[in-house]
Scaffold this active site. Structure first.
Site, PDB file in Angstrom:
ATOM      1  N   LEU A  10       0.760  -0.812   0.109  1.00  0.00           N
ATOM      2  CA  LEU A  10      -0.066  -0.299  -0.108  1.00  0.00           C
ATOM      3  C   LEU A  10       1.044   1.232   0.259  1.00  0.00           C
ATOM      4  O   LEU A  10       0.622   2.420   0.635  1.00  0.00           O
ATOM      5  CB  LEU A  10      -0.869   0.002   1.031  1.00  0.00           C
ATOM      6  CG  LEU A  10      -2.244  -1.378   1.083  1.00  0.00           C
ATOM      7  CD1 LEU A  10      -2.991  -1.563   2.297  1.00  0.00           C
ATOM      8  CD2 LEU A  10      -2.854  -1.233  -0.113  1.00  0.00           C
ATOM      9  N   MET A  13       1.934   3.818  -5.334  1.00  0.00           N
ATOM     10  CA  MET A  13       1.597   2.832  -6.275  1.00  0.00           C
ATOM     11  C   MET A  13       0.013   2.005  -6.306  1.00  0.00           C
ATOM     12  O   MET A  13      -0.970   2.107  -7.055  1.00  0.00           O
ATOM     13  CB  MET A  13       2.674   2.110  -7.164  1.00  0.00           C
ATOM     14  CG  MET A  13       3.783   3.618  -8.134  1.00  0.00           C
ATOM     15  SD  MET A  13       2.920   4.482  -8.508  1.00  0.00           S
ATOM     16  CE  MET A  13       3.194   2.865 -10.273  1.00  0.00           C
ATOM     17  N   ARG A  33       1.981  -5.629   4.609  1.00  0.00           N
ATOM     18  CA  ARG A  33       2.792  -6.230   5.973  1.00  0.00           C
ATOM     19  C   ARG A  33       2.350  -5.608   6.853  1.00  0.00           C
ATOM     20  O   ARG A  33       2.615  -6.083   7.753  1.00  0.00           O
ATOM     21  CB  ARG A  33       4.049  -6.257   6.013  1.00  0.00           C
ATOM     22  CG  ARG A  33       4.986  -7.718   5.722  1.00  0.00           C
ATOM     23  CD  ARG A  33       5.946  -7.666   5.239  1.00  0.00           C
ATOM     24  NE  ARG A  33       7.035  -6.373   4.768  1.00  0.00           N
ATOM     25  CZ  ARG A  33       8.422  -6.706   4.006  1.00  0.00           C
ATOM     26  NH1 ARG A  33       9.091  -7.788   3.757  1.00  0.00           N
ATOM     27  NH2 ARG A  33       8.237  -5.765   2.890  1.00  0.00           N
ATOM     28  N   THR A  34       2.154  -3.901   7.238  1.00  0.00           N
ATOM     29  CA  THR A  34       1.986  -3.756   7.934  1.00  0.00           C
ATOM     30  C   THR A  34       1.032  -3.229   8.187  1.00  0.00           C
ATOM     31  O   THR A  34       0.307  -2.755   7.711  1.00  0.00           O
ATOM     32  CB  THR A  34       2.723  -2.135   8.119  1.00  0.00           C
ATOM     33  OG1 THR A  34       3.925  -2.043   7.645  1.00  0.00           O
ATOM     34  CG2 THR A  34       2.740  -1.681   9.502  1.00  0.00           C
ATOM     35  N   ASN A 102       9.109  -2.321 -10.498  1.00  0.00           N
ATOM     36  CA  ASN A 102       9.850  -2.199 -11.855  1.00  0.00           C
ATOM     37  C   ASN A 102      11.011  -3.694 -11.819  1.00  0.00           C
ATOM     38  O   ASN A 102      12.227  -3.480 -11.056  1.00  0.00           O
ATOM     39  CB  ASN A 102      10.890  -1.011 -11.598  1.00  0.00           C
ATOM     40  CG  ASN A 102      10.422  -0.368 -12.821  1.00  0.00           C
ATOM     41  OD1 ASN A 102       9.652  -0.628 -13.734  1.00  0.00           O
ATOM     42  ND2 ASN A 102      10.214   1.555 -12.445  1.00  0.00           N
ATOM     43  N   SER A 128       3.833   2.449 -16.260  1.00  0.00           N
ATOM     44  CA  SER A 128       4.717   3.076 -15.838  1.00  0.00           C
ATOM     45  C   SER A 128       3.354   4.406 -16.457  1.00  0.00           C
ATOM     46  O   SER A 128       1.970   3.863 -16.520  1.00  0.00           O
ATOM     47  CB  SER A 128       4.863   3.188 -17.628  1.00  0.00           C
ATOM     48  OG  SER A 128       5.142   4.928 -17.499  1.00  0.00           O
ATOM     49  N   GLY A 129       3.372   5.314 -15.244  1.00  0.00           N
ATOM     50  CA  GLY A 129       2.696   6.576 -15.513  1.00  0.00           C
ATOM     51  C   GLY A 129       3.411   7.736 -14.126  1.00  0.00           C
ATOM     52  O   GLY A 129       2.630   7.953 -13.355  1.00  0.00           O
ATOM     53  N   LYS A 183       9.244  -3.173 -20.871  1.00  0.00           N
ATOM     54  CA  LYS A 183       9.177  -1.710 -19.587  1.00  0.00           C
ATOM     55  C   LYS A 183      10.497  -1.289 -19.035  1.00  0.00           C
ATOM     56  O   LYS A 183      10.687  -0.248 -19.110  1.00  0.00           O
ATOM     57  CB  LYS A 183       8.308  -2.021 -17.835  1.00  0.00           C
ATOM     58  CG  LYS A 183       8.605  -1.420 -16.934  1.00  0.00           C
ATOM     59  CD  LYS A 183       7.965  -0.023 -17.508  1.00  0.00           C
ATOM     60  CE  LYS A 183       7.626   1.044 -16.482  1.00  0.00           C
ATOM     61  NZ  LYS A 183       8.681   1.088 -15.789  1.00  0.00           N
ATOM     62  N   HIS A 186      11.302   0.211 -21.848  1.00  0.00           N
ATOM     63  CA  HIS A 186      10.462   1.972 -21.813  1.00  0.00           C
ATOM     64  C   HIS A 186      11.939   2.993 -20.988  1.00  0.00           C
ATOM     65  O   HIS A 186      11.583   3.877 -21.811  1.00  0.00           O
ATOM     66  CB  HIS A 186       9.480   1.383 -21.273  1.00  0.00           C
ATOM     67  CG  HIS A 186       8.510   2.690 -19.990  1.00  0.00           C
ATOM     68  ND1 HIS A 186       8.575   3.411 -19.646  1.00  0.00           N
ATOM     69  CD2 HIS A 186       8.146   3.443 -21.677  1.00  0.00           C
ATOM     70  CE1 HIS A 186       8.252   4.620 -19.102  1.00  0.00           C
ATOM     71  NE2 HIS A 186       7.670   4.764 -20.076  1.00  0.00           N
ATOM     72  N   ASN A 187      11.976   2.455 -19.870  1.00  0.00           N
ATOM     73  CA  ASN A 187      12.346   3.048 -18.920  1.00  0.00           C
ATOM     74  C   ASN A 187      14.035   3.637 -19.736  1.00  0.00           C
ATOM     75  O   ASN A 187      13.956   5.139 -19.579  1.00  0.00           O
ATOM     76  CB  ASN A 187      12.908   2.570 -17.602  1.00  0.00           C
ATOM     77  CG  ASN A 187      11.505   2.396 -17.174  1.00  0.00           C
ATOM     78  OD1 ASN A 187      10.715   2.566 -17.292  1.00  0.00           O
ATOM     79  ND2 ASN A 187      12.219   3.179 -15.476  1.00  0.00           N
ATOM     80  N   GLU A 190      13.114   6.329 -21.467  1.00  0.00           N
ATOM     81  CA  GLU A 190      12.790   7.444 -21.266  1.00  0.00           C
ATOM     82  C   GLU A 190      14.506   8.421 -19.652  1.00  0.00           C
ATOM     83  O   GLU A 190      14.067   9.728 -20.397  1.00  0.00           O
ATOM     84  CB  GLU A 190      12.179   7.558 -19.502  1.00  0.00           C
ATOM     85  CG  GLU A 190      11.931   8.060 -18.424  1.00  0.00           C
ATOM     86  CD  GLU A 190      11.215   7.015 -17.238  1.00  0.00           C
ATOM     87  OE1 GLU A 190      10.431   6.415 -17.429  1.00  0.00           O
ATOM     88  OE2 GLU A 190      11.831   7.447 -16.080  1.00  0.00           O
ATOM     89  N   HIS A 451      43.478 -13.878 -35.003  1.00  0.00           N
ATOM     90  CA  HIS A 451      42.109 -14.271 -35.162  1.00  0.00           C
ATOM     91  C   HIS A 451      41.261 -14.259 -36.283  1.00  0.00           C
ATOM     92  O   HIS A 451      40.027 -14.148 -36.047  1.00  0.00           O
ATOM     93  CB  HIS A 451      41.419 -13.028 -34.340  1.00  0.00           C
ATOM     94  CG  HIS A 451      42.198 -12.787 -32.912  1.00  0.00           C
ATOM     95  ND1 HIS A 451      41.598 -13.742 -31.948  1.00  0.00           N
ATOM     96  CD2 HIS A 451      43.673 -12.195 -32.280  1.00  0.00           C
ATOM     97  CE1 HIS A 451      42.547 -12.930 -30.773  1.00  0.00           C
ATOM     98  NE2 HIS A 451      43.088 -12.028 -30.965  1.00  0.00           N
TER      99      HIS A 451
HETATM  100  C1  6PG Z   1       7.818   4.708 -15.095  1.00  0.00           C
HETATM  101  C2  6PG Z   1       8.550   5.129 -14.417  1.00  0.00           C
HETATM  102  C3  6PG Z   1       9.076   4.643 -12.701  1.00  0.00           C
HETATM  103  C4  6PG Z   1      10.535   4.756 -12.806  1.00  0.00           C
HETATM  104  C5  6PG Z   1      11.057   6.111 -12.592  1.00  0.00           C
HETATM  105  C6  6PG Z   1      12.135   6.721 -11.788  1.00  0.00           C
HETATM  106  O1  6PG Z   1       7.564   4.452 -16.217  1.00  0.00           O
HETATM  107  O2  6PG Z   1       6.822   5.287 -13.862  1.00  0.00           O
HETATM  108  O3  6PG Z   1      10.317   4.931 -15.500  1.00  0.00           O
HETATM  109  O4  6PG Z   1       8.682   2.879 -13.311  1.00  0.00           O
HETATM  110  O5  6PG Z   1      10.725   4.383 -11.572  1.00  0.00           O
HETATM  111  O6  6PG Z   1      10.994   7.089 -14.072  1.00  0.00           O
HETATM  112  O7  6PG Z   1      13.165   6.023 -12.944  1.00  0.00           O
HETATM  113  P1  6PG Z   1      14.744   6.068 -12.476  1.00  0.00           P
HETATM  114  O8  6PG Z   1      15.114   6.781 -10.933  1.00  0.00           O
HETATM  115  O9  6PG Z   1      15.887   5.166 -12.774  1.00  0.00           O
HETATM  116  O10 6PG Z   1      14.921   8.002 -12.965  1.00  0.00           O
END
Ligand code: 6PG
Length: 482
Positions: A10, A13, A33-34, A102, A128-129, A183, A186-187, A190, A451
Site C-alpha cells: 500500500l 502506486m 505487511r504492516t 520494476n 508506467s505513469g 518496461k 521503456h525506462n 525515458e 584471429h
Molecule cells: C515509470 C518510470 C518509473 C521509474 C522512474 C524513476 O515508467 O513510471 O519509469 O518506473 O521508476 O522513472 O527511474 P530512475 O530513478 O531510474 O530515474
C-alpha cells in the site's frame, strides 16, 4: 461477494492502482505487511469505496474469487520472492500472481518457470505513469504465463490509459519476462528522452544565454510540434517554476542525477545482445558523470571554465536545436526497437512492435504523439529492422540532417557536452555507411593474435589468416564471436 483481485503493498502506486480498479467497478482486497497501513488506507483514501482490507495473507486468499488474482506492488527483488514463497502454500492450482514492480526481467523469467511447476500462473507486468498514471490510467505491459492473461485482461485494460481512439494502453506482451523487458526498454528510452531535453536546455542556457522564461516558451512551442510529449510538457512547467524568492527553482537543484537501475539494465542487455544502443547508454553514463560532482568542480578549476557562447541568430539556433532533438529521438527509439527485436528473436517472444508503441502512446512517462507514428510504421512493416527507414521517419531524419550537424558541431566547438545528440548522429552516420573501417580492425586482430578475417572477394564464413610479419607463423586461432 468475494473480491475480484487482491493487491499487496500500500505504498502510493499500490494505493492508487487499487483506487483506480475500484473506480472501474472491481472489488479489490488490499493487504500490506504492516497492518496499520491497511487501516490508514481503509479509513483514508479508500473510505466510502468497495475496497476491503486483509490483515494476513490467509485472509487475503480467503477473500478472493477463484482463480485468485494477486498483484504485488512491492519493492522489486527479494521482497517479491519472499511474498511468492509465503503465498504459494496458500494458493490453488490455476491461481495467478502478478508482479507490478520494476523487476529485472531475468527474475520474471525465473519466477514464471518456477511457479509453472507448482501450477501457479505468474505475470510480470510493467506499470508506467507514476502516481497519477496509477490512479487515473497507467500504461501496463504484462507478460508471463499466457494462460493467465484472459483472467487479468478485463481489469488491466479497464484501468489502463486510453489512446485518443479509446484503445487501451495495455496488451499482452509475450511469454516469460517479456513484459518486464519491454518496461525496461521503456525506462531506457525515458532516460534517453530526458537526457536529450537536458542537452537542449544546456545549449539554450549556456550557449544562447536564454532566460528561464524564454526557455519555457520554447518548450511550450515545441510541445505543439512533432515533439509533443509528456516530458517536453513537464519541462516547460519546471522551467517556469519559481522558488519562494522568485528565482527559477531548477537552478537550485543539485546537478547530480539519481537512477534506480532500469536504464543501466537496458545498456547491459544491449551489450549482451550486441545491439548498438548508443544513445540510451550515453544517457546512463551522463547520469554517472553528473554524480561525480566533486571531481567535476575540481576539474573545472583545473582546466578553467569554458565560455560556451553560441553566436548567431537565436531563433535559427532554436529551430536547429528542435530538429536535432527530434532526429536524435528517432534514433533513440530506433535503437530501443532494435533491442526489443533482438530480444524477441532470441527468446521467441514474438513481440508485436506496433502494440508496444500503442501501449506507450498514453499513460506512461514517454507518452507522446510520436508513438502514433511509430505504430503506423510497424503497421506498414511489422518486421521493420530500423525505424529510421520508415518513410515518415526517414523524411524527418533527412530534413533535420543539416541542422542536426550544425548543433552537434557547434556543441563540440564551444564545449557544451551533448553526448546523446552527438552519439545519435554518429550512430546514423555509421549505420548508413556501407563500408566501415572494421576491415583495418580485423587486420589488426589478425596481425597480433591470428584471429583471422573474412575477405570481400570470398564467400562469407571462409576465414583467412596472414602471416603479416613473416615471423608469426601460419597457425590461426579459433574463430568465434561473443
Ligand atoms: C515509470 C518510470 C518509473 C521509474 C522512474 C524513476 O515508467 O513510471 O519509469 O518506473 O521508476 O522513472 O527511474 P530512475 O530513478 O531510474 O530515474
Amino acid at each position: 461477494m468475494k473480491g475480484d483481485i487482491g493487491v499487496i503493498g500500500l505504498a502510493v502506486m499500490g494505493q492508487n492502482l487499487i483506487l483506480n480498479m475500484n473506480d472501474h467497478g472491481y472489488k479489490v482486497v488490499a493487504h500490506n505487511r504492516t497492518a496499520e497501513k491497511v487501516d490508514e488506507f481503509l479509513q483514508g483514501p479508500a473510505k466510502g469505496t468497495n475496497i476491503v482490507g486483509a490483515y494476513s495473507l490467509q485472509e487475503l486468499v480467503d477473500k478472493l474469487e477463484s482463480p485468485r488474482k494477486i498483484m504485488l506492488m512491492v519493492r522489486a527483488g527479494d521482497v517479491v520472492d519472499s511474498f511468492i514463497d509465503k503465498l504459494v502454500p496458500l494458493l490453488d492450482k490455476g491461481d495467478i500472481i502478478i508482479d507490478g514492480g520494476n523487476t529485472n526481467f531475468p527474475d520474471t523469467n525465473r519466477r514464471v518457470a518456477a511457479l509453472k511447476e507448482k501450477g501457479i500462473h505468474f505475470i510480470g507486468s510493467g506499470v508506467s505513469g507514476g502516481e497519477e498514471g496509477a490512479r487515473f490510467g497507467p500504461s501496463i505491459m504484462p507478460g508471463g504465463s499466457p494462460e493467465a492473461w484472459p483472467f487479468v485482461k478485463p481489469i488491466f485494460q479497464a484501468i489502463s490509459a486510453k489512446t485518443e481512439n479509446n484503445e487501451p494502453c495495455c496488451d499482452w506482451v509475450g511469454n516469460d519476462g517479456a513484459g518486464h523487458f519491454v518496461k525496461m526498454v521503456h525506462n531506457g528510452i525515458e532516460y534517453g528522452d530526458m537526457q536529450l531535453i537536458t542537452e537542449a536546455y544546456q545549449f539554450m542556457k549556456d550557449g544562447l544565454g536564454m532566460t528561464h522564461d524564454e526557455m519555457q516558451s520554447v518548450f511550450i512551442e515545441w510541445n505543439k510540434t512533432e515533439l509533443n510529449s509528456y516530458l517536453v510538457e513537464i519541462t516547460s512547467d519546471i522551467l517556469g517554476y519559481k522558488d519562494t524568492d522568485g528565482e527559477p527553482l531548477v537552478e537550485k537543484i543539485l546537478d547530480t542525477a539519481g537512477q534506480k537501475g532500469t536504464g543501466k539494465w537496458t545498456g547491459i542487455n544491449a551489450l549482451d545482445m550486441g545491439i548498438p544502443l548508443t544513445l540510451i547508454t550515453e544517457s546512463v553514463f551522463a547520469r554517472c558523470l553528473s554524480s561525480l560532482k566533486d571531481q567535476r568542480v575540481e576539474a573545472e578549476e583545473l582546466f578553467g571554465k569554458k565560455e560556451s557562447i553560441v553566436e548567431g541568430d537565436k531563433q535559427v539556433w532554436i529551430e536547429a536545436l528542435r530538429q536535432a532533438l527530434l532526429a536524435s529521438k528517432i534514433i533513440s527509439y530506433a535503437q530501443g526497437f532494435m533491442l526489443m527485436r533482438e530480444a524477441s528473436n532470441e527468446n521467441g517472444w514474438d513481440l508485436n512492435y506496433g502494440n508496444v508503441a500503442l501501449m506507450w502512446r498514453g499513460g506512461c512517462i514517454i507518452r507522446s504523439a510520436f508513438l502514433s507514428n511509430i505504430r503506423d510504421a510497424y503497421d506498414i512493416d511489422p518486421e521493420l529492422s530500423f525505424l529510421g527507414s520508415d518513410s515518415y521517419f526517414k523524411g524527418i531524419l533527412e530534413n533535420s540532417m543539416s541542422a542536426w550537424r550544425k548543433v552537434a558541431a557547434k556543441s563540440m566547438e564551444v564545449g557544451i557536452p551533448m553526448p546523446s545528440m552527438t552519439s545519435a548522429l554518429t550512430f546514423l552516420d555509421g549505420y548508413t555507411t556501407a563500408r566501415l573501417p572494421a576491415n583495418l580492425l580485423q587486420a589488426q586482430r589478425d596481425y597480433f593474435g591470428a584471429h583471422t578475417y573474412e575477405r570481400v572477394d570470398k564467400p562469407k564464413g571462409e576465414f583467412f589468416h596472414t602471416n603479416w610479419t613473416g615471423k608469426g607463423g601460419d597457425v590461426s586461432s579459433t574463430t568465434y564471436n561473443s
